[in-house]
Design an enzyme around this catalytic site. Structure first.
Site, PDB file in Angstrom:
ATOM      1  N   LYS A  23       0.838  -1.203   0.000  1.00  0.00           N
ATOM      2  CA  LYS A  23       0.000   0.000   0.000  1.00  0.00           C
ATOM      3  C   LYS A  23       0.872   1.252   0.000  1.00  0.00           C
ATOM      4  O   LYS A  23       0.621   2.191  -0.760  1.00  0.00           O
ATOM      5  CB  LYS A  23      -0.938  -0.009   1.210  1.00  0.00           C
ATOM      6  CG  LYS A  23      -2.071  -0.996   1.079  1.00  0.00           C
ATOM      7  CD  LYS A  23      -2.923  -1.021   2.336  1.00  0.00           C
ATOM      8  CE  LYS A  23      -4.053  -2.029   2.207  1.00  0.00           C
ATOM      9  NZ  LYS A  23      -4.922  -2.031   3.406  1.00  0.00           N
TER      10      LYS A  23
ATOM     11  N   SER B 165      -0.943   0.622   5.975  1.00  0.00           N
ATOM     12  CA  SER B 165      -1.328  -0.186   7.125  1.00  0.00           C
ATOM     13  C   SER B 165      -2.367  -1.203   6.688  1.00  0.00           C
ATOM     14  O   SER B 165      -3.181  -0.933   5.804  1.00  0.00           O
ATOM     15  CB  SER B 165      -1.899   0.715   8.231  1.00  0.00           C
ATOM     16  OG  SER B 165      -2.137  -0.016   9.401  1.00  0.00           O
ATOM     17  N   ASP B 166      -2.319  -2.363   7.308  1.00  0.00           N
ATOM     18  CA  ASP B 166      -3.319  -3.387   7.040  1.00  0.00           C
ATOM     19  C   ASP B 166      -3.517  -4.194   8.309  1.00  0.00           C
ATOM     20  O   ASP B 166      -2.600  -4.312   9.123  1.00  0.00           O
ATOM     21  CB  ASP B 166      -2.899  -4.308   5.892  1.00  0.00           C
ATOM     22  CG  ASP B 166      -4.075  -5.093   5.358  1.00  0.00           C
ATOM     23  OD1 ASP B 166      -4.906  -4.502   4.633  1.00  0.00           O
ATOM     24  OD2 ASP B 166      -4.190  -6.282   5.695  1.00  0.00           O
ATOM     25  N   GLN B 167      -4.706  -4.743   8.473  1.00  0.00           N
ATOM     26  CA  GLN B 167      -5.019  -5.459   9.709  1.00  0.00           C
ATOM     27  C   GLN B 167      -5.836  -6.708   9.416  1.00  0.00           C
ATOM     28  O   GLN B 167      -6.694  -6.698   8.536  1.00  0.00           O
ATOM     29  CB  GLN B 167      -5.815  -4.536  10.634  1.00  0.00           C
ATOM     30  CG  GLN B 167      -6.136  -5.135  11.983  1.00  0.00           C
ATOM     31  CD  GLN B 167      -6.912  -4.153  12.840  1.00  0.00           C
ATOM     32  OE1 GLN B 167      -8.057  -3.849  12.550  1.00  0.00           O
ATOM     33  NE2 GLN B 167      -6.272  -3.652  13.879  1.00  0.00           N
TER      34      GLN B 167
ATOM     35  N   GLY C  34      -0.208  -4.547  10.337  1.00  0.00           N
ATOM     36  CA  GLY C  34       1.042  -4.262   9.647  1.00  0.00           C
ATOM     37  C   GLY C  34       1.149  -2.768   9.407  1.00  0.00           C
ATOM     38  O   GLY C  34       0.157  -2.114   9.076  1.00  0.00           O
TER      39      GLY C  34
END
EC number: 3.6.1.-
Length: 194
Positions: free
Chosen positions: A52, A68-70, A105
């Protein structure tokens, strides 16, 4: 000083970043979020956060770009957004009395020099034992259909928990601000100094 870009359209991440009182813009990253068959939840969020951030580099050449990723993990399986009330009830039944781990992340990419910083922050949510009536009432009142794990910790979801464990409570909402501040300082952008 490079400008800051949040590679996200999430209103929750935007609100979290606004807490730092620094100027930033939001942009939508173009990333295929399909998990790879050999990826662990940690590897998945790390890869997606990095992709991203880096996906916007050509559009924002002298910037610090935050990705960011979750994911939400219960019993070793990634739990997505429920999308329907029945799925939300099912997810909450599974979570009842159990521990749900969120992996978030985080990536900060300096598009001017190619420097990339990454981190994965875990956060554990200990659910209390929930009755069917509590689950039904929660889903009806909060309507958490677009929330991984079927709850909003920043809202009425707090009533579902026995305990929360993690370094940074912002991680649970989707953006680990403590880690981000450390990364920003390493890039010479201290939120306390403007």
């Amino acid at each position: 000083m490079p400008k800051l870009i949040l590679a996200s359209t999430s209103p929750w991440r935007r609100a979290l970043l606004e807490k730092l009182q620094i100027s930033f813009e939001c942009a939508a990253p173009e990333v295929d979020e399909t998990p790879r068959s050999d990826e662990s939840p940690r590897q998945l969020v790390l890869r997606l956060a990095q992709e991203k951030a880096q996906s916007l580099a050509s559009c924002y050449p002298d910037h610090l770009i935050i990705g960011s990723d979750q994911v939400c993990v219960l019993d070793g399986e990634i739990t997505g957004k429920p999308l329907t009330e029945e799925n939300a009830r099912l997810q909450l039944r599974k979570a009842s009395g159990n521990i749900v781990t969120f992996y978030t992340g985080l990536a900060l990419f300096n598009s001017a020099n190619g420097h990339l910083q990454t981190e994965v922050e875990p956060f554990d949510v200990h659910f209390r034992h929930l009755s069917e009536a509590e689950i039904d009432n929660y889903v009806r009142k909060e309507h958490p259909l677009h929330c991984a794990g079927s709850f909003k910790s920043e809202g009425f979801g707090i009533t579902l928990f026995e305990r929360l464990e993690g370094r940074d409570p912002n991680t649970l909402v989707g953006l680990p601000l403590i880690a981000l501040c450390q990364m920003l300082r390493r890039e010479g952008k201290n939120p306390l100094m403007g």
